[in-house]
Write an enzyme that holds these catalytic residues in place. Structure first.
Site, PDB file in Angstrom:
ATOM      1  N   GLU A  39       0.884  -1.157   0.000  1.00  0.00           N
ATOM      2  CA  GLU A  39       0.000   0.000   0.000  1.00  0.00           C
ATOM      3  C   GLU A  39       0.920   1.204   0.000  1.00  0.00           C
ATOM      4  OE1 GLU A  39      -1.518   3.254   0.697  1.00  0.00           O
ATOM      5  OE2 GLU A  39      -1.202   2.597   2.746  1.00  0.00           O
TER       6      GLU A  39
ATOM      7  N   CYS B  67      -5.419   5.559   4.192  1.00  0.00           N
ATOM      8  CA  CYS B  67      -4.842   5.649   2.847  1.00  0.00           C
ATOM      9  C   CYS B  67      -5.806   6.268   1.840  1.00  0.00           C
ATOM     10  CB  CYS B  67      -4.351   4.281   2.370  1.00  0.00           C
ATOM     11  SG  CYS B  67      -5.642   3.024   2.326  1.00  0.00           S
TER      12      CYS B  67
END
Length: 196
Positions: free
Chosen positions: A20, A54
């Site tokens: 990620e 995120c």
């Protein structure tokens, strides 16, 4: 940067990895947008989880014709955000992860001010009987997309930039080097289809 290091380390051992890699996510607000929906969506997306997700909204591009109406409404909403113990019902903004996270936020806001930005909020707040780094989420008005706005700061900072036409807004959306999500607030189906 960390993803590059991890990827190389994994490759040297023939290990598979799923990374990620951060998100400098954005949204475009067109003149036809439902501003009440924009405020609810932007505030939750940018300030919820103290900006430490995120998919946090970090860049908001607002058509110049509605900028002077939307930004003061966002500021009023940020003034009322419940900052505090995330275990308590009704709290939207909990603490930053640590002192380094707070320093990164302070540094980004200072850089923005040096570039002429108008910064609303962003100061540390005392939460009764709670240790940690609690902050009032910040709104940063910038005339153009530059400086700290192009880097992900894992903190509740929402950069707001005016734009003139939809193609320019799409270009601004795409100009960041990384991002996981983006959105358009519009009631014009054609604009929504162009954006996708």
């Amino acid at each position: 940067a960390m993803g590059r290091e991890v990827g190389v380390a994994c490759a040297s051992h023939f290990k598979r990895s799923l990374l990620e890699l951060g998100g400098n996510n954005s949204a475009i607000v067109t003149p036809t947008a439902n501003l009440d929906l924009v405020i609810r969506g932007a505030v939750f997306s940018a300030a919820g989880t103290a900006g430490q997700r995120c998919t946090t909204l970090r860049r908001l591009f607002v058509h110049r014709s509605i900028y002077s109406k939307l930004v003061p409404a966002l500021v009023r909403a940020y003034e009322k955000l419940p900052v505090g113990d995330p275990r308590k019902e009704g709290t939207l903004v909990g603490p930053l992860i640590d002192a380094r996270g707070f320093e990164n936020m302070e540094n980004a806001l200072e850089r923005a001010k040096e570039m002429g930005a108008t910064v609303h909020f962003g100061a540390r707040e005392n939460v009764q009987d709670m240790a940690g780094f609690y902050v009032r989420p910040a709104i940063v008005e910038m005339e153009s997309q530059c400086g700290p706005m192009l880097n992900e700061t894992f903190a509740p900072i929402l950069y707001v930039v005016p734009y003139e036409d939809f193609e320019q807004a799409i270009q601004l959306n795409n100009d960041a080097s990384h991002g996981l999500s983006s959105a358009v607030f519009t009631q014009n189906l054609l604009e929504a289809e162009i954006f996708t």
